[in-house]
Every structure is written in structure tokens, then in C-alpha cells.
Design an enzyme around this catalytic site. Sequence first.
Site, mmCIF file in Angstrom:
data_model
loop_
_atom_site.group_PDB
_atom_site.id
_atom_site.type_symbol
_atom_site.label_atom_id
_atom_site.label_comp_id
_atom_site.label_asym_id
_atom_site.label_seq_id
_atom_site.Cartn_x
_atom_site.Cartn_y
_atom_site.Cartn_z
ATOM 1 N N PRO A 1 0.892 -0.973 0.109
ATOM 2 C CA PRO A 1 0.050 0.094 -0.274
ATOM 3 C C PRO A 1 0.844 1.188 -0.052
ATOM 4 O O PRO A 1 0.514 2.343 -0.611
ATOM 5 C CB PRO A 1 -0.886 -0.090 1.259
ATOM 6 C CG PRO A 1 -0.718 -1.808 1.658
ATOM 7 C CD PRO A 1 0.323 -2.208 1.094
ATOM 8 N N ASN A 2 2.137 1.113 0.633
ATOM 9 C CA ASN A 2 2.692 2.364 0.627
ATOM 10 C C ASN A 2 4.095 2.286 -0.056
ATOM 11 O O ASN A 2 5.242 3.127 0.242
ATOM 12 C CB ASN A 2 3.112 2.806 2.085
ATOM 13 C CG ASN A 2 1.534 3.266 2.850
ATOM 14 O OD1 ASN A 2 0.952 4.079 2.274
ATOM 15 N ND2 ASN A 2 1.545 2.721 3.799
ATOM 16 N N ILE B 1 -1.241 -7.907 -6.325
ATOM 17 C CA ILE B 1 -0.419 -9.142 -6.795
ATOM 18 C C ILE B 1 -1.126 -10.034 -7.699
ATOM 19 O O ILE B 1 -2.148 -10.657 -7.179
ATOM 20 C CB ILE B 1 0.046 -9.896 -5.300
ATOM 21 C CG1 ILE B 1 0.967 -8.915 -4.189
ATOM 22 C CG2 ILE B 1 1.029 -11.043 -5.676
ATOM 23 C CD1 ILE B 1 1.864 -7.942 -4.819
ATOM 24 N N ILE C 1 -12.932 4.998 -34.374
ATOM 25 C CA ILE C 1 -13.440 4.653 -35.570
ATOM 26 C C ILE C 1 -14.632 3.865 -35.575
ATOM 27 O O ILE C 1 -15.642 4.038 -36.272
ATOM 28 C CB ILE C 1 -12.294 3.543 -36.132
ATOM 29 C CG1 ILE C 1 -11.379 4.483 -36.347
ATOM 30 C CG2 ILE C 1 -12.955 2.797 -37.494
ATOM 31 C CD1 ILE C 1 -9.796 3.600 -36.872
ATOM 32 N N GLU D 1 4.110 -2.756 -13.263
ATOM 33 C CA GLU D 1 5.483 -3.030 -13.555
ATOM 34 C C GLU D 1 6.229 -1.753 -13.590
ATOM 35 O O GLU D 1 7.232 -1.743 -14.488
ATOM 36 C CB GLU D 1 5.766 -4.301 -14.482
ATOM 37 C CG GLU D 1 4.983 -5.433 -14.025
ATOM 38 C CD GLU D 1 5.614 -6.652 -14.730
ATOM 39 O OE1 GLU D 1 6.747 -6.633 -15.207
ATOM 40 O OE2 GLU D 1 4.797 -7.689 -14.681
ATOM 41 N N THR E 1 5.263 2.610 -13.543
ATOM 42 C CA THR E 1 4.434 3.311 -14.472
ATOM 43 C C THR E 1 5.212 3.994 -15.533
ATOM 44 O O THR E 1 6.533 3.863 -15.585
ATOM 45 C CB THR E 1 3.691 4.634 -13.553
ATOM 46 O OG1 THR E 1 4.945 5.157 -13.140
ATOM 47 C CG2 THR E 1 2.829 3.974 -12.350
#
Lengths: 259, 380
Positions: free
Chosen positions: B128-129, B157, B338, B364, B366
Site C-alpha cells: 500500500p505504501n 499481486i 473509428i 511493473e 508506471t
Amino acid sequence: MNFLVCLKQTFDTEEKIVLKNGEISEEAVEFIINPYDEYAVEEAIRLKELHGGEITILTIGPDRAEQALRSALAMGADKAVLVETEDLEDELDEHSISQLLYAAIQEQEDNYDLILCGYMAVDDGSAQVGPRLAQYLQIPHVSTITKITIAGNEVSLEKDIEGDVEHIQTHLPLLVTTQQGLNDPRYPTIPGIMKAKRKPLTRFEIDDLSISEQSISAKTAQKEVFLPPQKQAGQILKGSIKEQVTSLVEKLHKDAKVI
Amino acid sequence: MNFELTKEQSMIQKLMREFSEEEVKPGADQRDQTGEFPHDIIRKMAKLSLMGLNFPESYGGGGADTISFAIAVEELSRVCASTGITYSAHISLGCAPIYLFGTEEQRKRYLIPLCTGDSLGAFGLTEPNAGSDAAGTQTTAVENEDNWSIQGSKCFITNASHAKFLSLTASTHSKTNNQRQITAFIVPTGIAGVSIQSNYNKLGLKSSNTTEIYLEQVKIPKDNVLGEIGNGFKQFLVTLDGGRIGIGAMAVGIAQGAYELALQYAKERVQFGKSISKLQVIQHKLADMAMEIELARTYVYKAAWLKDQDKKFTKEASICKLFASEVARRVCNQAIQIHGGWGYIHDYKVERYFRDAKLTEIGEGTSEIQRNIIAREIGC
């Protein structure tokens, strides 16, 4: 048990056919194992899994046909033979191909108990090569099989007869041609693909075979190659039933000239 | 220089095209709606020895190369990106660290069941951090007399619900300089203290398995350290280099799939009396899509080739991942454009590609992190 599968490399069935100078262009075309021949390869592998033995794949064709042989080896066949026809100037027809197959078989040390061919090639669709080869080899043949069971020397077959099934009892050695419905060909496994390169592949030139150019020269000649005419939009006839019928008969007689 | 695929690579490409068309594509739209994990597909892939594609045969692998891996991921993602990422994560994050850093004993015990498909592979890095900022890792491992005790949590994960074990990183205490450092461990998922949940409501990749992992006083044997104590940071950088080739390939596959749908639609859709593919404005869009996909694929292959040659590929892996993921986003965006209104509707598939593509700009590392890596590699 010794199995031989005769296969042909054909146009991918999804390719668009393009004519160039009156010939079918092979430019940027994907080639595949003739789908009916793939049933033959699969069945040989299944029979080998049941009865043991060795599978040889044989093809007559240009250099690129090696791809098709490697694919069959990746599926599980043991060895392959390519008779190269690239240098040949003359046209080859069903007669030539079956003569070449026969000559190539004579070169092999093995005697084959069962020969499997697809019942026809999807490109020229003659369905003649298998039966012709059986004739040269003087062994029985059964075409368009959808089931095969081998017990000792005895062979039980189911043959597709246009929507019905014929049950046939015969014996080895035998040549069969395979029809859709016989099996569902497997995907090659990764180890199969990796091993395919290491499996033996023998190449022959026509000159290596005990056969004269004359005996393989085509019995047929190709006069012209053309695409089917573009489909025209349909016509809807109007008026009462009687008027429609009159108009239809008139069109069939005067425009289409079929009655 | 030779741009041609080897015979094995083309046979693997043909196999993956057929397999994807026949086995993966048919249920892809439905899985996108139900979120059902593609168990059957994974089982079938295991039967073909695809789950260990680019690992040695002695560990149950297929003995193929990284280019073949990129081809496989591309072909799966072309029809179903959820299956593509499941496979890519299994190989490049699940199998690779154990192959690269595991002892012979660990490879036998853990790599073989991954290659045979008995377990899916997963890699627990993100928290989370803490993601790319590894210093923020709050999961800790404490060395006891006869085991390690791990405490903490992981998020985002992939595959962990279907993994019998996974490798993960934890912060450990250095004995030499009293500093915090990162160490990797192999943690069985079935032991006391490990709980795994997959409750995310995701934008896309709906049928891939994305989990949160909670570790409460998890005790693992001493020989479950993966690689060297304190080397976890370096190890996961190497692992992620390989993973980025997978994400690059996945992005190329998504883009290719969306482009093919857009091209087909443009040929069929008639407006102003002709197919919209005859309108220059649409033609230019499609030409750009085709061009960008070609470039992205070529660069994915280059990064994979460098890896296969045992050359350094950190910069190239980042370039291929960054470029391909941005191509995927642009191509999917234009594919919807399109299609017009129909592009916004599930039945025309391109909206699924659009949602799935976004992950490739995030997972994996940014796009921002990729630019940092490239900047570092060019000497900034």
C-alpha cells in the site's frame, strides 16, 4: 507397426487467391498442412500411441514444404521425407504425384503396414492421389474413413458415404484416406516444436529416384486458370404468381439460356 | 542482422495464434463480464508445456527463448489481455526470480511445479505504501533461531489466489551496518498467517486474478530465503526488467487486436455511400495504428533478443514497455473512435481493449518510472 503419411502443403484456407499472369500468385501467402492430411497425421499418432511403431511423413513439393513436414514432426511424427520438385519445369498432376510417391516409397527400407493420406487436397481437390498410390502398391484402399480400429492384422473401418456410414472389414497392409470427423488434430506441444528440428528429414531430388521423367509427365494439361465470376445482385420478380412464373421462365430461356 | 523469426519461433507463433483463436477468444467477452478466471485455458496451456516456455527442459520447461515468450504473450493478449497478463506474470514474475536467484534445491522444489502448471507463479513486491519506491517497504522479516517471521501486507499481486507459493520482498535488518535492507523470500500460501483476497473492482483485466496478501507472524524455514540476504532490491530490479518485456508484448497484443477490429469495422461500415475505410481521415488513423504497432513489436523483440543474448537490456526493456503501452492506449482510443457510438458498447469489443490497455501504462513500473529509468540509463 510402420505408418506412412503422405501430405501436401497447401494454401492457408483463409488466404485470398490472387491471379498473376494466369497463375495463382504465391506472394506473401501462408502455407499450411492440407487440413485433410492433418487428420491423417493425427490418426497415425493416435494409432502409434496405441500400437507402437514409427511414423514417416512423405511429401512431394518445393523447398518450402519442409515447414509442413516440421509441423507434422512437431505434432509427434518420427521422420520425414521431402521429394523436391523445384527444378521440374513440367506440370505435375495427380498421376505424376502418385508415381513420385510410389518411387519415393520404393527408396525407403521400411515396409509400411498402414499408409494414410488426406482424402483430397483443398487446393486442387482431385481426391485421386491416395487411390492411385494404392493401385501402384497393389494394396487395398478405403477412402474417406471416419473411424479406424486395428486388431492384429485385422482392420475395422467406418467410411463416410455422403451422410451415411459404411462399415468395412479389411487387413494390413492398407491405404486409407481420411475424412473430416475422424479426429480433432492436436496442437504441437512446445517440446514437440523444439524437438522437430532434431528429427531426421531426408531430401530427394527427382534424379535420386528410380523413375524416368517420362513416367511422371502429366496426363492432363492445364489450359486456363480463372476466378469464378463475380456474383451479381439477385432480382426480385414482382406481380401475381402467374406473372412471376411467366417472367421467370422467360428469363431462364432468354437471359440465362438454360431452358 | 536478421529480422526473420527462427523456425521454432514461427511454429510457436502459429501455435499461439491457433490456440488463442480457438481456445482463448471464444469466452473472452463473457469472462470480462463475469470476472471468471481462465482456469481451463491455463490447464490446456500446461498440457502443451507452455507454462515453462522459456525455462530449461530439466526443470520441466520448454527450452524456448524470450522472443518466443513475447510472441506467446502477444498472441494471448490479442484476443484476451486478462489471459495475457496471467501468463506473463506467471512466467516473468513467478518463474523467473526462482530460476534466476534460486538454489538448485529451490529450483527443483518450486520451479518444476510452476513449469508443469501445478501452481501459478506470483511475485509480491507492491505494498500500500511502496511500489517502485522500495525504501517504503513496510513488510518486515525477522530472523529467529530456526526460522524467519514475516509480518506485513502486499497489494495488486497478480495470480496469488492460484499460487501454492510466491516470492515476496520484505525489509530485513543488516547485521553488519544496522541498516534496513530488502530480502526476498519464498512463502507458501497455505501456511498459518497467510491470507489472500481478491476483492478489487478493477477498470479492466477483469478475469485476471489481482490480490491483496496479509502476512500475520508467518513463519518460514531459513532456507526459504531467495537469493542473498539484503539483495532483494537488486534482484527485483532484474526481475522487473524481464517483466517489462512481457508487459510490452501484452501491450502490442492488445493494440493489434483493437487495430484488427477497427480495420474490419472500417471496411464494413458504410457512410456517405462508401466504406469509411475509403475516407482519408479514417485511413490515416488506421495507417498510424499499423505503423505504431509495427514499431512497438519490433522494439519488444529487440529487448527480448538482447535478453536472449545475455546482453544488458534494462534501458531497452523500459523503452519497449513505455512505448508499447502508450501505443496500446492510443490505438485502443482510436479503435473506439473509428467505431463511433458502437465502440462505446461492449458487443463491439474495443471498449474492453481500451480498459485493459490502461494497465500496461501502470503495472511493473508506471510510464513515469520508465522515463526515470531511461533517463538514468542515458546518463542524466
